[in-house]
Motif scaffolding. Structure first.
Motif, short mmCIF file in Angstrom:
data_model
loop_
_atom_site.label_atom_id
_atom_site.label_comp_id
_atom_site.label_asym_id
_atom_site.label_seq_id
_atom_site.Cartn_x
_atom_site.Cartn_y
_atom_site.Cartn_z
N PRO A 90 -5.51 -26.79 -29.90
CA PRO A 90 -5.03 -26.22 -31.17
C PRO A 90 -5.56 -24.83 -31.49
N LEU A 91 -6.75 -24.49 -31.03
CA LEU A 91 -7.27 -23.15 -31.30
C LEU A 91 -6.43 -22.07 -30.63
N ARG A 92 -5.65 -22.44 -29.63
CA ARG A 92 -4.82 -21.44 -28.94
C ARG A 92 -3.71 -20.92 -29.86
N TYR A 93 -3.33 -21.70 -30.86
CA TYR A 93 -2.26 -21.25 -31.75
C TYR A 93 -2.67 -21.31 -33.21
N GLY A 94 -3.98 -21.26 -33.47
CA GLY A 94 -4.46 -20.99 -34.81
C GLY A 94 -4.66 -22.19 -35.71
N ILE A 95 -4.73 -23.40 -35.17
CA ILE A 95 -5.01 -24.57 -36.00
C ILE A 95 -6.49 -24.92 -35.88
N HIS A 96 -7.20 -24.79 -37.02
CA HIS A 96 -8.61 -25.19 -37.01
C HIS A 96 -9.06 -25.75 -38.34
N ASN A 97 -8.10 -26.30 -39.09
CA ASN A 97 -8.42 -27.06 -40.30
C ASN A 97 -7.19 -27.85 -40.69
N THR A 98 -7.28 -28.58 -41.80
CA THR A 98 -6.14 -29.37 -42.27
C THR A 98 -5.49 -28.76 -43.51
N ILE A 99 -6.02 -27.64 -43.99
CA ILE A 99 -5.50 -26.91 -45.15
C ILE A 99 -5.76 -25.43 -44.91
N GLY A 100 -5.50 -24.60 -45.91
CA GLY A 100 -5.92 -23.20 -45.87
C GLY A 100 -5.09 -22.31 -44.97
N ASP A 350 -11.48 -34.80 -9.60
CA ASP A 350 -12.45 -33.76 -9.94
C ASP A 350 -13.26 -34.21 -11.15
N GLU A 351 -14.33 -33.49 -11.42
CA GLU A 351 -15.16 -33.78 -12.59
C GLU A 351 -14.55 -33.05 -13.78
N ARG A 352 -13.69 -33.72 -14.49
CA ARG A 352 -12.90 -33.10 -15.54
C ARG A 352 -13.77 -32.71 -16.73
N ILE A 353 -13.35 -31.65 -17.43
CA ILE A 353 -14.01 -31.23 -18.67
C ILE A 353 -12.96 -31.18 -19.78
N ILE A 354 -13.24 -31.85 -20.88
CA ILE A 354 -12.38 -31.78 -22.06
C ILE A 354 -13.13 -31.04 -23.16
N ILE A 355 -12.49 -30.02 -23.72
CA ILE A 355 -13.06 -29.25 -24.82
C ILE A 355 -12.42 -29.70 -26.13
N LEU A 356 -13.24 -30.03 -27.10
CA LEU A 356 -12.77 -30.41 -28.43
C LEU A 356 -13.47 -29.54 -29.45
N GLN A 357 -12.70 -28.95 -30.35
CA GLN A 357 -13.32 -28.15 -31.40
C GLN A 357 -12.36 -27.96 -32.57
N CYS A 358 -12.84 -28.26 -33.75
CA CYS A 358 -12.12 -27.94 -34.99
C CYS A 358 -13.15 -27.34 -35.95
N PRO A 359 -13.21 -26.01 -36.06
CA PRO A 359 -14.24 -25.38 -36.90
C PRO A 359 -14.22 -25.80 -38.36
N ARG A 360 -13.09 -26.32 -38.82
CA ARG A 360 -12.98 -26.88 -40.17
C ARG A 360 -13.13 -25.81 -41.25
#
Length: 548
Positions: A90-100, A350-360
């Motif tokens: 979601p950070l790739r297209y500007g979603i990092h909260n549920t409002i605002g 492979d040793e997969r990596i998942i990135i999760l981030q929501c700055p809120r």
């Protein structure tokens, strides 16, 4: 696996768009049914060990398909749903909260519904959307031919229809507000069943997204009665009844697939968008705070496997479904197809990596609320590395090369993000009648709860794009128009670029109408109510129409 081998595999995993292949595919006419509950904890199902709730239909489905036990999702509603629908972080297209203003799915992103509609499917969504309600962001503009949704992220939020509860609520059906009769989950599944029956002879993509089990908790009358009849008199009976009602509805829609002889030609996914942060967070290790339940039943053409423990996540849904239905998978995704796991592979290569981030918050902040998960390791915003197999023992110093490589994965991801200014989602006016809600203010206050709006204090700014020159009519209100509640203001003003207008109000007016001549272009839109005491506050709703 030794550390050198693991390091090599980590380097390979930096490419986010690896798609392991397997020979098994399904016909392009395979139907898709996704059922997504809201804010339900991983263990709030009977087969996951909950001591009270009974979910026999979901339990049965988990045994007929595959239960992914190491499936992870972003921690909040909008980013999780966006990840599912796009296959991209979601950070790739500007979603990092549920409002605002940062909970809106950017118009350039292609959704699952877009892909399946383009492939000749009938498409529909029933329930929660929470990714933008105006043009061009509402689901009816994102590939969903049938759209029956509520507003905001939960029943009773500001964007939702005024007065809504889970019972006898109003929904937006293809953009028009309509009443309903009954409990939310029952209504949504009944609508989905009608859609499936109507399109039984065509391929369909059906997305049922319940507002349950998100707060506010409200008893389902029959389910709550049944629970009390079992002797349960304490605990959150309203929540338990919401879960059991969802299970009843799942049973009903699966039976409809059986009756229509569609079971063997329909992929069924049941998941939740996020594990409950409040209800069970303290009882789970922190590397599992992002874990959600995810089950998938698929036609017999694919070799069944009851349980899979490999690392998977919400961005995998889109590439998996496209891959299974022989639709070309884009090469810009963060997720990967689960088809190899469905076909019998025990794990990734492979040793997969998942990135999760929501700055809120409105501004994305490096490392805020970030976590990186691999099958063996967990790294959070503290930048320390923990061993998942050893009760999260801190191994930062013991394996510095792996620690550095995981850090580099995040740094490379962060560098790949576009400027936030390029990701502003502007509400486009002039092509369609538009309803704006202050939950989408991208500057200023961040109102979200309908019950808090009796206090006149918030001010904010909408980002808009005027699509064509013309005269525009603005109907401004403090409450949504269906409430017909007095604003208790004496005047209102509106400012869009260099264009300004104002008008007086009477004490019983519940809206104010002004008109402006506007040139096509991008603008900030600000509004203010005034009262006799000198208090000023922003209009929480704006209804906009091109007059000429």
């Amino acid at each position: 696996m030794n550390h050198r081998t693991l390091l090599i595999n980590l380097i390979l995993a930096i490419n986010f768009s690896i798609y392991p292949q397997s020979p098994t595919k399904l016909p392009a006419s395979t139907n898709i049914l996704i059922i997504l509950t809201d804010n339900q904890a991983y263990n709030e199902l009977s087969f996951k060990g909950h001591p009270i709730v009974q979910t026999p239909h979901i339990d049965k489905l988990s045994k007929e398909g595959i239960d992914f036990t190491n499936f992870h999702a972003p921690a909040y509603c909008s980013p999780s749903r966006a990840a599912l629908l796009t296959g991209r972080h979601p950070l790739r297209y500007g979603i990092h909260n549920t409002i605002g203003g940062v909970s809106i799915l950017h118009k350039r992103e292609k959704t699952l519904a877009n892909f399946f509609k383009d492939a000749g499917y009938k498409t529909a969504i029933f329930g929660k959307w929470h990714l933008g309600m105006s043009y061009p962001y509402a689901p009816r503009f994102r590939g969903f031919e049938e759209s029956f949704i509520h507003g905001g992220g939960g029943i009773g939020q500001l964007e939702d229809a005024h007065g809504n509860t889970h019972i006898d609520a109003h929904y937006w059906h293809n953009g028009k507000l309509v009443p309903s009769k009954g409990y939310s989950s029952d209504i949504l599944f009944d609508k989905a069943i009608d859609f499936i029956e109507k399109n039984k002879d065509k391929p369909f993509f059906c997305f049922v997204s319940t507002p349950a089990t998100h707060a506010p908790y409200q008893e389902h009358p029959e389910a709550a009665k049944r629970i009390r009849a079992r002797g349960i008199t304490t605990g959150n009976i309203a929540l338990y009844s919401m879960i059991e009602n969802i299970d009843d509805c799942v049973g009903k829609i699966l039976k409809k697939l059986d009756d229509l002889k569609l079971k063997d030609n329909t992929i069924v996914i049941i998941a939740t968008d996020q594990g409950s942060l409040k209800r069970f967070r303290d009882t789970q290790p922190k590397d599992l705070h992002s874990r959600v339940f995810y089950m998938m039943r698929y036609p017999k053409a694919i070799k069944p496997s009851t349980v899979n423990n490999d690392l998977t996540g919400m961005t995998d849904v889109l590439p998996t479904l496209l891959d299974l239905c022989d639709i070309e998978v884009p090469n810009n995704l963060d997720g990967r197809s689960l088809r190899p796991l469905l076909s019998g592979s025990k794990n990734w290569q492979d040793e997969r990596i998942i990135i999760l981030q929501c700055p809120r918050n409105r501004k994305r902040t490096k490392w805020k609320n970030a976590k990186l998960i691999t099958p063996n390791y967990y790294l959070d915003a503290s930048k320390r590395l923990y061993d998942r197999s050893k009760q999260l023992a801190d191994v930062t110093q013991q394996i510095p090369e792996i620690h550095q490589q995981i850090l580099k994965t995040y740094e490379d991801f962060w560098k790949s993000l576009e400027s936030e200014n390029q990701l502003i989602c502007r509400h486009e006016i002039g092509l369609n009648p538009t309803r704006l809600c202050a939950m989408d203010w991208y500057k200023g206050s961040s109102p979200w709860n309908r019950n808090s709006q009796k206090h006149k204090k918030g001010r904010g700014t909408w980002a808009i794009e005027v699509t064509q020159d013309g005269r525009y009519r603005f109907e401004l209100s403090h409450y949504s128009l269906e409430a017909k509640k007095a604003i208790e203001a004496t005047s209102v003003e509106i400012n869009i670029g260099d264009s300004k207008a104002s008008t007086k109000l009477l004490s019983n007016d519940y809206s104010a109408i002004v008109e402006l001549d506007l040139k096509a272009g991008t603008y900030d839109m600000n509004t203010l109510f005034h009262d006799q005491s000198g208090t000023k506050w922003g209009c929480l709703f704006a209804y906009i129409t091109l007059i000429k």
